[in-house]
Design a protein around this motif. Structure first.
Motif, PDB file in Angstrom:
ATOM      1  N   GLU A 146       0.814  -1.217   0.000  1.00 41.42           N
ATOM      2  CA  GLU A 146       0.000   0.000   0.000  1.00 41.42           C
ATOM      3  C   GLU A 146       0.848   1.269   0.000  1.00 41.42           C
ATOM      4  N   SER A 147       2.159   1.132   0.224  1.00 43.00           N
ATOM      5  CA  SER A 147       3.029   2.310   0.168  1.00 43.00           C
ATOM      6  C   SER A 147       3.292   2.733  -1.275  1.00 43.00           C
ATOM      7  N   THR A 148       2.925   1.882  -2.210  1.00 39.29           N
ATOM      8  CA  THR A 148       3.086   2.188  -3.631  1.00 39.29           C
ATOM      9  C   THR A 148       1.726   2.449  -4.258  1.00 39.29           C
ATOM     10  N   GLU A 149       1.561   3.630  -4.839  1.00 36.64           N
ATOM     11  CA  GLU A 149       0.315   3.924  -5.534  1.00 36.64           C
ATOM     12  C   GLU A 149       0.185   3.017  -6.747  1.00 36.64           C
ATOM     13  N   ALA A 150      -1.057   2.591  -7.028  1.00 31.65           N
ATOM     14  CA  ALA A 150      -1.281   1.655  -8.126  1.00 31.65           C
ATOM     15  C   ALA A 150      -0.769   2.202  -9.456  1.00 31.65           C
ATOM     16  N   ASP A 151      -0.900   3.512  -9.676  1.00 32.53           N
ATOM     17  CA  ASP A 151      -0.424   4.093 -10.928  1.00 32.53           C
ATOM     18  C   ASP A 151       1.094   4.077 -11.039  1.00 32.53           C
ATOM     19  N   ASP A 152       1.774   3.886  -9.908  1.00 29.85           N
ATOM     20  CA  ASP A 152       3.245   3.831  -9.916  1.00 29.85           C
ATOM     21  C   ASP A 152       3.766   2.396  -9.954  1.00 29.85           C
ATOM     22  N   ALA A 153       2.876   1.421  -9.855  1.00 27.41           N
ATOM     23  CA  ALA A 153       3.300   0.014  -9.891  1.00 27.41           C
ATOM     24  C   ALA A 153       3.783  -0.340 -11.303  1.00 27.41           C
TER      25      ALA A 153
END
Length: 243
Positions: free
Chosen positions: A228-235
């Motif tokens: 959850e520390s990574t935004e989905a758009d940044d995955a």
């Protein structure tokens, strides 16, 4: 006397003709004489879509979204951006052999941390079905893009979005080992031969190498974002050159 002169002239003409024929035959049989070949460049199968892409304003989703001159969006290559709601992006292709569309997306900041932008290649006659999504925008992708070895969710073109080659897969998000089958799904579509190959990258399968060829389409989907520390758009699914 005149007959003799005429006969001699005819002999010289005959010898000349035979000489020309022999020279012609020698030229034809000479292995050093090569026929020049004309090479024509194979047209880019996606150029028409790149040229026709046209961004839209925000669209309220009241029905299926149609692709075409008289539809809701022009054929092209887009980052579809969800600006209201959270749900499924499904698609029906006009061609039965078309790319399969099945993604989950939501407006930025949605509680399930779904991506808000998905890259899509849309052909004339395609239809999108959006479930539990109320508003979207279609952002046309630039005509010229810089190839990248880190790709998010959506459909990407080999030779344009990423260089062709052989790659080992990894990711910038933490995969939860408790869910060995949740992670990245990659389908490599070859539209010329109408063939495809699927591959998974997840906690149960982290040693994966793929080979990509020009004009293939990569359909990339992420399922189970546990970091959850990574935004989905940044995955990102990361492609590292492998030799």
């Amino acid at each position: 006397m005149k007959k003799l002169i005429t006969f001699v002239l005819l002999m010289f003409v005959g010898i000349g003709l035979v000489g020309c024929q022999n020279d012609s035959k020698k030229s034809e049989g000479n292995p050093k004489v090569k026929q020049s070949k004309v090479h024509t460049a194979k047209p880019d199968p996606f150029q028409k879509l790149i040229d026709s892409s046209k961004s839209t304003d925000e669209i309220y989703v009241t029905d299926d979204i149609t692709v075409g001159k008289k539809g809701d969006v022009e054929p092209g290559i887009y980052d579809i951006e969800v600006t209201g709601g959270s749900g499924n992006i499904l698609g029906t292709r006009k061609s039965e052999d078309g790319l399969f569309i099945n993604f989950v997306a939501g407006a930025a900041g949605n509680i399930t941390n779904d991506a808000s932008k998905i890259r899509l290649i849309l052909f004339d006659g395609d239809t999108l079905q959006l479930d539990d999504i109320s508003k979207v925008k279609f952002n046309a992708v630039a005509k010229e893009v810089e190839p990248s070895n880190e790709l998010g969710q959506g459909e990407f073109i080999v030779g344009r979005d990423i260089k062709e080659g052989t790659y080992k897969l990894s990711t910038n998000v933490n995969l939860d080992p408790q869910f060995s089958n949740l992670g990245w799904s990659l389908t490599i579509e070859d539209l010329d031969s109408n063939t495809s190959k699927s591959q998974e990258y997840n906690p149960g399968n982290t040693d994966v190498v793929v080979r990509l060829k020009k004009n293939q389409v990569l359909s990339i989907y992420y399922d189970g974002l546990s970091d959850e520390s990574t935004e989905a758009d940044d995955a990102k699914l990361i492609f590292t050159e492998y030799k």
